[in-house]
Design a protein around this motif. Sequence first.
Motif, short mmCIF file in Angstrom:
data_model
loop_
_atom_site.label_atom_id
_atom_site.label_comp_id
_atom_site.label_asym_id
_atom_site.label_seq_id
_atom_site.Cartn_x
_atom_site.Cartn_y
_atom_site.Cartn_z
N THR A 90 34.31 46.92 54.88
CA THR A 90 33.85 48.32 54.85
C THR A 90 32.53 48.49 55.58
OG1 THR A 90 32.84 47.89 52.68
CG2 THR A 90 35.06 48.82 52.71
N THR A 91 31.75 47.40 55.68
CA THR A 91 30.47 47.43 56.39
C THR A 91 30.30 46.09 57.10
OG1 THR A 91 29.48 48.81 54.67
CG2 THR A 91 27.96 47.71 56.16
N THR A 92 29.79 46.13 58.33
CA THR A 92 29.46 44.90 59.03
C THR A 92 27.98 44.89 59.36
OG1 THR A 92 30.03 45.82 61.20
CG2 THR A 92 31.77 44.65 60.02
N VAL A 93 27.40 43.70 59.32
CA VAL A 93 25.96 43.55 59.46
C VAL A 93 25.64 42.43 60.43
CG1 VAL A 93 23.84 42.90 58.24
CG2 VAL A 93 25.48 44.43 57.14
N ASP A 94 24.68 42.66 61.31
CA ASP A 94 24.11 41.61 62.15
C ASP A 94 22.87 41.08 61.43
OD1 ASP A 94 22.91 39.98 63.99
OD2 ASP A 94 22.92 41.43 65.63
N PRO A 95 22.93 39.86 60.87
CA PRO A 95 21.80 39.36 60.08
C PRO A 95 20.54 39.13 60.90
CG PRO A 95 23.42 37.63 60.43
CD PRO A 95 24.03 38.90 60.94
N ALA A 96 20.64 39.19 62.22
CA ALA A 96 19.43 39.08 63.04
C ALA A 96 18.57 40.34 62.92
CB ALA A 96 19.80 38.86 64.50
N HIS A 97 19.18 41.43 62.48
CA HIS A 97 18.46 42.70 62.43
C HIS A 97 18.38 43.33 61.04
CE1 HIS A 97 18.29 42.67 66.78
NE2 HIS A 97 19.60 42.50 66.84
N GLU A 98 19.30 42.95 60.14
CA GLU A 98 19.26 43.53 58.80
C GLU A 98 19.88 42.57 57.79
OE1 GLU A 98 21.92 46.93 58.23
OE2 GLU A 98 22.80 46.51 60.19
N SER A 99 19.47 42.75 56.55
CA SER A 99 19.98 41.90 55.48
C SER A 99 21.39 42.35 55.08
CB SER A 99 19.06 41.99 54.26
OG SER A 99 19.69 41.43 53.12
N VAL A 122 29.45 36.04 54.16
CA VAL A 122 28.46 35.54 55.11
C VAL A 122 29.15 34.56 56.05
CG1 VAL A 122 26.26 34.34 55.40
CG2 VAL A 122 26.62 35.87 53.43
N GLY A 123 29.37 34.98 57.28
CA GLY A 123 30.08 34.16 58.26
C GLY A 123 31.50 34.64 58.43
N SER A 173 28.97 39.75 57.27
CA SER A 173 27.76 39.45 58.03
C SER A 173 28.02 38.33 59.03
CB SER A 173 26.64 39.05 57.07
OG SER A 173 25.50 38.59 57.76
N ASP A 174 27.69 38.59 60.31
CA ASP A 174 27.83 37.56 61.34
C ASP A 174 26.97 37.95 62.54
OD1 ASP A 174 30.22 35.21 61.80
OD2 ASP A 174 29.08 35.84 63.55
N TYR A 175 26.42 36.94 63.21
CA TYR A 175 25.60 37.20 64.39
C TYR A 175 26.45 37.65 65.59
CZ TYR A 175 21.69 34.85 62.06
OH TYR A 175 20.69 34.52 61.19
N ALA A 176 27.72 37.24 65.64
CA ALA A 176 28.55 37.49 66.82
C ALA A 176 29.21 38.86 66.73
CB ALA A 176 29.62 36.41 66.94
N PRO A 177 29.01 39.72 67.73
CA PRO A 177 29.64 41.05 67.71
C PRO A 177 31.16 40.99 67.63
CG PRO A 177 27.95 40.94 69.42
CD PRO A 177 28.14 39.54 68.90
N GLY A 178 31.77 40.03 68.33
CA GLY A 178 33.22 39.92 68.31
C GLY A 178 33.75 39.62 66.93
N ARG A 179 33.05 38.76 66.22
CA ARG A 179 33.50 38.42 64.87
C ARG A 179 33.27 39.58 63.90
NH1 ARG A 179 32.32 32.00 63.65
NH2 ARG A 179 33.95 31.22 65.04
N ARG A 180 32.21 40.34 64.10
CA ARG A 180 32.00 41.52 63.25
C ARG A 180 33.12 42.53 63.48
NH1 ARG A 180 26.64 40.91 65.03
NH2 ARG A 180 26.72 42.81 66.29
N ILE A 230 33.17 45.74 50.80
CA ILE A 230 33.23 44.43 51.45
C ILE A 230 32.25 44.45 52.62
CG2 ILE A 230 34.69 42.70 52.55
CD1 ILE A 230 37.13 44.21 51.36
N VAL A 231 31.13 43.74 52.47
CA VAL A 231 30.13 43.65 53.52
C VAL A 231 30.34 42.32 54.24
CG1 VAL A 231 27.66 43.59 54.06
CG2 VAL A 231 28.50 45.02 52.18
#
Length: 388
Positions: free
Chosen positions: A210-219, A170-171, A194-201, A191-192
Motif C-alpha cells: 500500500t506504501t513504498t519507501v526509499d530508506p535513503a530518504h525516509e523511514s 524491509v527489503g 522499503s527498498d533502495y532500488a526503484p525497480g524493486r519498489r 503494507i509498507v
Amino acid sequence: MKAVVSQHSRLGVTDIPEPVPGEGQLVLEVTRCGICGSDLHARHHADAQADVLVEAGYEGFARSHEKVVYGHEFCGTVIEQGPGTSGKIRKGTPVVALPLVRMNNGMHAIGLSSSAPGAFAERVLVQEAFAMPVPNGLPPDLAVLTEPMAIGLHAVNRSGITRKDAAVVVGCGPVGLAIVCVLKTMGVETIVASDYAPGRRALAQACGATTTVDPAHESPYGGLGDRGYTTSLADQAEKGLAAMQALRKLPIAWHIVLGSLSKLGYTAPKRPIVFECVGVPSVIDAIISQAPLNTRVVVAGVCMQPDQIRPVMAINKEIDLRFVMGYDPLEFRDTLRMLAEGRLDASPLVTGTVGLEGVAGAFDALAVPDTHAKVVINPRSHAHLTKD
C-alpha cells in the motif's frame, strides 16, 4: 542429460548421469525451475553455510569444491516411477515437490547438496511422498513459484499478523515480494515496503504494497501513519501515568479494572510487524533501534556473515524477535492451492526466463538488485537475459 553444474563458484552446462529412482521415488522432466537467493549465496558462501548446518545436525550441504547442481524451486512432469511407489501420481502428471530426497547416505536438500542434484537440469529425482499434482491447469510459470511463495506464507504465519495489523517489509527481493503477496492475499490493510532500488519498489507495489519507501530518504516506519504506536520510553511512562490517574478515579479498585481489561486484550501494546528480508549485517540492529516499542520482527533474510545486535536496546523496547526458515508440507500445499485458485497472485515476481545456457548470465544479472526479481529456467529453451 544436460545440467548446470557449479564448482569453485563457476557455473557451466555439462552432461551428468540420468537420475535413477529408488524406493518411493519419482523422476520428473523439469518444466521450470526458479533461481533462488539461496543458490546465489551457495555459489560463493557454500562452505560457511555448510559449517553452520553441521552444527545444526546436517552434514550434506554443498561444499565449494564439490560438483553441485542447484535448483530447489521446480515443477515437472512425472516420467518414471521407482519401486514401492503408490501409483497414485501417474506418469504424465505435472507436479511440484518439497525439495527433500532420501539418498543412500541419508536425507538431503535437493539442489543444495552434491548428493541430491537439483532442477537446473533436464530431469530431477523427488520423493513421491513430497510430490503434489498441480491442480486447475496452473501453468508451469506460476506452479514453479510454489516453493518460494511457501517461504512467504510460512513467514507470515509465524508472524501472527492479523488483517488490522500494519506490516513493514524491509527489503523487496524475492522473499520480501513473496511476503507482500501473501500479506495482500490475507487482507492485511497496511503494507509498507522499503527498498533502495526503484525497480524493486515498483514490483512491491505491483505485488500489493500500500506504501513504498526509499530508506535513503525516509523511514519505513513513517509510512505507518498515526496508529498509536509508542516510539519513546519517556512517552510510554507518561501514558502509563495518565492511565493510572484515570483508573484511580473509578469507584472500583484500579487493579480489578486493569486486570479485566488485560484479560480482554485491551491493554496489549500496539505494535507493527516488521519482516526483515535483506540478510546483510547491521539490518536487524537498525530495525530494533528505529522501530516502535514492542515491535515484532520476523527475520526472513539469510545473513551469511556474523552480525551484531545490542540486546539492551531490544530489552528496553521489548522487541519480539523471531527467525523463520522454510515451510511445512501443509503450507506448501496451501500455497499451491492459492496459486491455482487465483487467490494468490505471484506473477509480478517473474521478470525473466532463460535456458540452461543462460543460467550463468542470469546469476550475474540477479546480483544487480534493480533489474530482476525471479528468473525462471526452462530447460528446453535457449534464451538468455537481454542486456539493457
